[in-house]
Design a protein around this motif. Structure first.
Motif, PDB file in Angstrom:
ATOM      1  N   ASN A 280       0.414  42.447 -26.513  1.00  0.00           N
ATOM      2  CA  ASN A 280       1.941  42.285 -27.023  1.00  0.00           C
ATOM      3  C   ASN A 280       2.037  42.436 -28.252  1.00  0.00           C
ATOM      4  O   ASN A 280       3.043  42.141 -28.953  1.00  0.00           O
ATOM      5  N   SER A 281       1.158  42.949 -28.959  1.00  0.00           N
ATOM      6  CA  SER A 281       1.348  43.203 -30.617  1.00  0.00           C
ATOM      7  C   SER A 281       0.207  44.247 -31.100  1.00  0.00           C
ATOM      8  O   SER A 281      -0.740  44.536 -30.297  1.00  0.00           O
ATOM      9  N   GLY A 282       0.329  44.517 -32.460  1.00  0.00           N
ATOM     10  CA  GLY A 282      -0.703  45.579 -33.063  1.00  0.00           C
ATOM     11  C   GLY A 282      -2.129  44.756 -33.120  1.00  0.00           C
ATOM     12  O   GLY A 282      -3.016  45.350 -32.800  1.00  0.00           O
ATOM     13  N   THR A 283      -1.843  43.377 -33.211  1.00  0.00           N
ATOM     14  CA  THR A 283      -3.275  42.622 -33.744  1.00  0.00           C
ATOM     15  C   THR A 283      -4.074  42.577 -32.444  1.00  0.00           C
ATOM     16  O   THR A 283      -5.206  42.540 -32.218  1.00  0.00           O
ATOM     17  N   GLU A 284      -3.224  42.477 -30.992  1.00  0.00           N
ATOM     18  CA  GLU A 284      -3.882  42.362 -29.700  1.00  0.00           C
ATOM     19  C   GLU A 284      -4.394  43.535 -29.428  1.00  0.00           C
ATOM     20  O   GLU A 284      -5.418  43.543 -28.793  1.00  0.00           O
ATOM     21  N   ALA A 285      -3.568  44.618 -29.793  1.00  0.00           N
ATOM     22  CA  ALA A 285      -4.293  45.850 -29.480  1.00  0.00           C
ATOM     23  C   ALA A 285      -5.820  46.293 -30.255  1.00  0.00           C
ATOM     24  O   ALA A 285      -6.827  46.591 -29.561  1.00  0.00           O
ATOM     25  N   VAL A 286      -5.708  45.774 -31.243  1.00  0.00           N
ATOM     26  CA  VAL A 286      -7.042  45.628 -32.103  1.00  0.00           C
ATOM     27  C   VAL A 286      -8.050  44.907 -31.724  1.00  0.00           C
ATOM     28  O   VAL A 286      -9.296  44.993 -31.303  1.00  0.00           O
ATOM     29  N   GLU A 287      -7.711  43.693 -31.286  1.00  0.00           N
ATOM     30  CA  GLU A 287      -8.545  42.557 -30.726  1.00  0.00           C
ATOM     31  C   GLU A 287      -9.259  43.114 -29.453  1.00  0.00           C
ATOM     32  O   GLU A 287     -10.363  43.014 -29.226  1.00  0.00           O
TER      33      GLU A 287
ATOM     34  N   ALA B 190      -8.593  47.674 -45.580  1.00  0.00           N
ATOM     35  CA  ALA B 190      -8.007  48.021 -44.297  1.00  0.00           C
ATOM     36  C   ALA B 190      -7.155  46.859 -43.954  1.00  0.00           C
ATOM     37  O   ALA B 190      -7.138  45.782 -44.456  1.00  0.00           O
ATOM     38  N   PHE B 191      -6.016  47.254 -42.954  1.00  0.00           N
ATOM     39  CA  PHE B 191      -5.264  46.400 -42.491  1.00  0.00           C
ATOM     40  C   PHE B 191      -5.130  46.368 -40.917  1.00  0.00           C
ATOM     41  O   PHE B 191      -4.783  47.573 -40.516  1.00  0.00           O
ATOM     42  N   HIS B 192      -5.688  45.470 -40.143  1.00  0.00           N
ATOM     43  CA  HIS B 192      -5.609  45.770 -38.768  1.00  0.00           C
ATOM     44  C   HIS B 192      -4.976  44.638 -37.996  1.00  0.00           C
ATOM     45  O   HIS B 192      -5.121  44.510 -36.705  1.00  0.00           O
ATOM     46  N   GLY B 193      -4.281  43.576 -38.812  1.00  0.00           N
ATOM     47  CA  GLY B 193      -3.645  42.424 -38.089  1.00  0.00           C
ATOM     48  C   GLY B 193      -4.230  41.146 -38.554  1.00  0.00           C
ATOM     49  O   GLY B 193      -5.261  41.208 -39.100  1.00  0.00           O
ATOM     50  N   LEU B 194      -3.765  40.160 -38.116  1.00  0.00           N
ATOM     51  CA  LEU B 194      -4.097  38.826 -38.809  1.00  0.00           C
ATOM     52  C   LEU B 194      -4.548  37.853 -37.667  1.00  0.00           C
ATOM     53  O   LEU B 194      -4.801  36.519 -38.364  1.00  0.00           O
TER      54      LEU B 194
ATOM     55  N   VAL C  71     -10.937  52.158 -37.903  1.00  0.00           N
ATOM     56  CA  VAL C  71     -10.204  52.734 -39.240  1.00  0.00           C
ATOM     57  C   VAL C  71      -9.001  53.452 -38.965  1.00  0.00           C
ATOM     58  O   VAL C  71      -8.252  53.630 -37.761  1.00  0.00           O
ATOM     59  N   GLU C  72      -8.015  53.169 -40.117  1.00  0.00           N
ATOM     60  CA  GLU C  72      -6.708  53.813 -39.747  1.00  0.00           C
ATOM     61  C   GLU C  72      -6.804  55.115 -40.474  1.00  0.00           C
ATOM     62  O   GLU C  72      -7.182  55.392 -41.614  1.00  0.00           O
ATOM     63  N   PRO C  73      -6.331  56.048 -39.791  1.00  0.00           N
ATOM     64  CA  PRO C  73      -6.414  57.559 -40.101  1.00  0.00           C
ATOM     65  C   PRO C  73      -5.549  57.819 -41.736  1.00  0.00           C
ATOM     66  O   PRO C  73      -5.949  58.546 -42.268  1.00  0.00           O
TER      67      PRO C  73
ATOM     68  N   ALA D   1      -9.641  54.156 -33.593  1.00  0.00           N
ATOM     69  CA  ALA D   1      -8.486  54.675 -34.573  1.00  0.00           C
ATOM     70  C   ALA D   1      -7.442  53.529 -34.210  1.00  0.00           C
ATOM     71  O   ALA D   1      -6.884  53.368 -33.183  1.00  0.00           O
ATOM     72  N   ASP D   2      -7.078  53.149 -35.472  1.00  0.00           N
ATOM     73  CA  ASP D   2      -5.936  51.737 -35.385  1.00  0.00           C
ATOM     74  C   ASP D   2      -4.860  52.658 -35.833  1.00  0.00           C
ATOM     75  O   ASP D   2      -4.474  53.183 -37.023  1.00  0.00           O
ATOM     76  N   GLU D   3      -3.885  53.208 -34.803  1.00  0.00           N
ATOM     77  CA  GLU D   3      -2.783  53.948 -34.809  1.00  0.00           C
ATOM     78  C   GLU D   3      -1.642  53.165 -34.574  1.00  0.00           C
ATOM     79  O   GLU D   3      -0.449  53.742 -34.583  1.00  0.00           O
ATOM     80  N   VAL D   4      -1.652  51.750 -34.912  1.00  0.00           N
ATOM     81  CA  VAL D   4      -0.662  50.693 -34.799  1.00  0.00           C
ATOM     82  C   VAL D   4       0.466  51.243 -35.932  1.00  0.00           C
ATOM     83  O   VAL D   4       1.826  51.343 -35.396  1.00  0.00           O
ATOM     84  N   GLN D   5       0.153  51.694 -36.837  1.00  0.00           N
ATOM     85  CA  GLN D   5       1.301  52.103 -38.027  1.00  0.00           C
ATOM     86  C   GLN D   5       1.495  53.747 -37.736  1.00  0.00           C
ATOM     87  O   GLN D   5       2.654  54.254 -38.149  1.00  0.00           O
ATOM     88  N   THR D   6       0.546  54.261 -37.827  1.00  0.00           N
ATOM     89  CA  THR D   6       0.559  55.805 -37.964  1.00  0.00           C
ATOM     90  C   THR D   6       0.834  56.429 -36.888  1.00  0.00           C
ATOM     91  O   THR D   6       1.285  57.713 -36.724  1.00  0.00           O
TER      92      THR D   6
ATOM     93  N   ALA E 132       0.965  50.129 -31.192  1.00  0.00           N
ATOM     94  CA  ALA E 132       1.983  48.983 -30.920  1.00  0.00           C
ATOM     95  C   ALA E 132       3.216  49.434 -31.752  1.00  0.00           C
ATOM     96  O   ALA E 132       3.826  50.382 -31.217  1.00  0.00           O
ATOM     97  N   LYS E 133       3.667  48.708 -32.471  1.00  0.00           N
ATOM     98  CA  LYS E 133       4.607  48.692 -33.357  1.00  0.00           C
ATOM     99  C   LYS E 133       6.069  49.612 -32.826  1.00  0.00           C
ATOM    100  O   LYS E 133       6.626  49.136 -31.989  1.00  0.00           O
ATOM    101  N   ALA E 134       6.019  50.968 -33.067  1.00  0.00           N
ATOM    102  CA  ALA E 134       7.116  51.964 -32.733  1.00  0.00           C
ATOM    103  C   ALA E 134       7.464  51.762 -31.166  1.00  0.00           C
ATOM    104  O   ALA E 134       8.256  52.260 -30.710  1.00  0.00           O
TER     105      ALA E 134
HETATM  106  C1  LIG Z   1      -2.488  49.356 -38.961  1.00  0.00           C
HETATM  107  C2  LIG Z   1      -2.355  48.047 -38.381  1.00  0.00           C
HETATM  108  N1  LIG Z   1      -2.810  47.534 -37.441  1.00  0.00           N
HETATM  109  C3  LIG Z   1      -2.604  46.337 -36.999  1.00  0.00           C
HETATM  110  C4  LIG Z   1      -1.286  45.834 -37.464  1.00  0.00           C
HETATM  111  C5  LIG Z   1      -0.913  44.521 -36.753  1.00  0.00           C
HETATM  112  O1  LIG Z   1       0.112  44.573 -36.003  1.00  0.00           O
HETATM  113  P1  LIG Z   1       0.958  43.173 -35.707  1.00  0.00           P
HETATM  114  O2  LIG Z   1       1.787  42.877 -36.706  1.00  0.00           O
HETATM  115  O3  LIG Z   1       1.796  43.726 -34.444  1.00  0.00           O
HETATM  116  O4  LIG Z   1       0.099  42.213 -34.944  1.00  0.00           O
HETATM  117  C6  LIG Z   1      -0.610  46.536 -38.411  1.00  0.00           C
HETATM  118  C7  LIG Z   1       0.566  45.616 -39.002  1.00  0.00           C
HETATM  119  O5  LIG Z   1       1.180  45.887 -39.887  1.00  0.00           O
HETATM  120  C8  LIG Z   1      -0.761  47.512 -38.631  1.00  0.00           C
HETATM  121  O6  LIG Z   1      -0.186  48.134 -39.881  1.00  0.00           O
END
Ligand SMILES: Cc1ncc(COP(=O)(O)O)c(C=O)c1O
Length: 460
Positions: A122-129, A150-154, A202-204, A234-239, A264-266
């Protein structure tokens, strides 16, 4: 009031929005918005624009932190959402196999032909988890590597691979993890040799600071990882989904085939939160190795019909409207027009990024008069100059942007991928006016800088 009437509720109490936030939610948000003069009331939105009660338009160069890839209220996505609600599907029975998740997985995997399966959350952070859990289970190893900044969620797992102390401080202990510099293959190899690494995430193109992986890095990292039986995530949540001018940003470099890809996101169309972790067959087969393990990783709302329908509509619009090509074309135009200003403005140091993910970096000016002002800001807090630019962009030019991370003198542009020349013209004109003002050395801009300095000092 009897019964529920959303229109009436908003009409009667919409005016209390800032007070309600201050009272019941994260009170620092309204506080910050008041400080910056960002405490607007937006009444309506469409495409790449918001509108206030007077009908004035605001250009959105932030896209809700990237969720509005197609802009707001795309008619096709909106219709899909209406249709799925009207269909009154027997959704989330949890003991059947509905068609929409399978169809969306099929579509997503078409864009990553080397991958086989999808997990929907349901979210980017869950995709990473999900990716972290799958990598740890599949390799039987505990440690995860990630990049500084790096930022992968909280959530706690994703926080373990966050490269900024500001986010991590006070939440330890986290997962066993180690940061390496983006591009530092020697450090990556040193860590891998210890034999306990499950994966490198990694975020590309890194969101904080808009830093693309150096050419060749992802491919070389993949080779090293596989040599040491660890996975590339590859964390493509934003890219992802076209933002950088490729469907996935890792595709910029030939031969890169991550073992797991987070999306996630888009994909949400800006309507229904969704996350997807795409991965290789053997990884999924290992995690779900027996019938007993069918629910070993699952989510109550995962693959719900609304999210799946909007996701399918988003991918369909992307193909029909040539969204990826537009992101590349418009991104190239915007980046080149901004880059042309670097020689003209001494405070402007670099314009970088790919597609419609653009970083504008400011830096120390050469001339004495400007340098003393710059130094005053830097002494109070790094990142204040970028903030000083973001504010008049909204206040005077009605363009919403953001500073790309704490203590960074970088503005990040991640507009909806539907923007064209008109929006590029508007942004470049506004940015030029703000830069002219900043370089004239006086005026409102630096007055506001002094206000920010006072605030920063008071907050220490
Ligand atoms: C690269 C990346 N991964 C993960 C996340 C986390 O996504 P979410 O806020 O949907 O949990 C973000 C959010 O900005 C992000 O930019």
């Amino acid at each position: 009031m009897t019964g529920f009437d959303l229109t009436r509720l908003l009409a009667e109490r919409g005016g209390e929005r800032y007070a309600l936030h201050s009272r019941h939610l994260n009170h620092q948000l309204p506080r910050m918005l008041h400080t910056l003069g960002f405490d607007k009331v937006y009444e309506r939105a469409e495409g790449a624009y918001f509108y206030d009660a007077d009908g004035r338009d605001y250009l959105d160069m932030l896209a809700g932190f990237g969720v509005m890839g197609l802009g707001r209220h795309h008619p096709v996505v909106r219709q899909a959402l209406h249709d799925v609600l009207d269909a009154q599907l027997a959704d989330l029975t949890r003991f059947d196999c509905p068609p929409l998740p399978g169809l969306l997985a099929e579509q997503l995997l078409r864009h990553a032909p080397h991958l086989d399966r999808v997990f929907f959350g349901n979210s980017g952070t869950e995709a990473v988890e999900t990716a972290l859990k799958f990598a740890r289970y599949a390799t039987g190893r505990p440690r995860v590597l990630y990049c500084t900044h790096a930022f992968h969620g909280l959530t706690t797992g994703s926080l373990s691979v966050n490269g900024e102390d500001g986010f991590r401080d006070g939440f330890a202990p986290l997962l066993p993890d180690t940061a390496v510099e983006m591009g530092d293959l020697a450090a990556l190899e040193r860590e891998l040799r210890r034999g306990d690494v499950a994966a490198f995430v990694v975020e590309p193109v890194q969101g904080k600071g808009v830093t693309p992986a150096p050419p060749g890095f992802l491919g070389a990292a993949q080779e090293l990882l596989h040599c040491h039986k660890a996975l590339l995530i590859a964390d493509e949540v934003q890219t992802g989904l076209g933002r950088t001018g490729d469907f996935f940003a890792y595709q910029h470099e030939e031969g890169v085939e991550p073992d797991l890809v987070c999306v996630a996101k888009a994909l949400s169309g800006g309507y229904v939160p969704v996350g997807a972790t795409l991965g290789k067959e053997w990884i999924f087969k290992k995690v779900y190795s027996s019938m007993d393990r069918v629910l070993v990783h699952s989510a109550s709302f995962g693959a719900n019909a609304q999210a799946m329908a909007t996701g399918l509509a988003v991918l369909s619009v992307m193909a029909d409207e040539g969204i990826v090509a537009n992101a590349r074309r418009t991104g190239d135009l915007l980046r080149s027009r901004l880059a042309a200003l670097v020689d003209r403005y001494e405070l402007l140091h670099e314009v970088r990024g790919r597609g419609l993910m653009i970083g504008i970096e400011f830096g120390r000016p050469k001339s004495l008069g400007l340098r003393s002002r710059w130094t005053m800001l830097q002494a109070a807090r790094k990142g204040l100059f970028a903030q000083m630019v973001v504010v008049p962009l909204l206040q005077r030019h009605r363009i919403l942007t953001q500073v790309s991370g704490d203590h960074l003198e970088v503005i990040k542009l991640i507009p909806p991928l539907i923007i064209g020349e008109r929006e590029v013209d508007r942004f470049v004109q506004a940015f030029t006016a703000v830069m002219d003002d900043a370089h004239s050395g006086g005026g409102l801009l630096w007055d506001f800088g002094r206000t920010l300095v006072k605030q920063a000092v008071a907050n220490r």
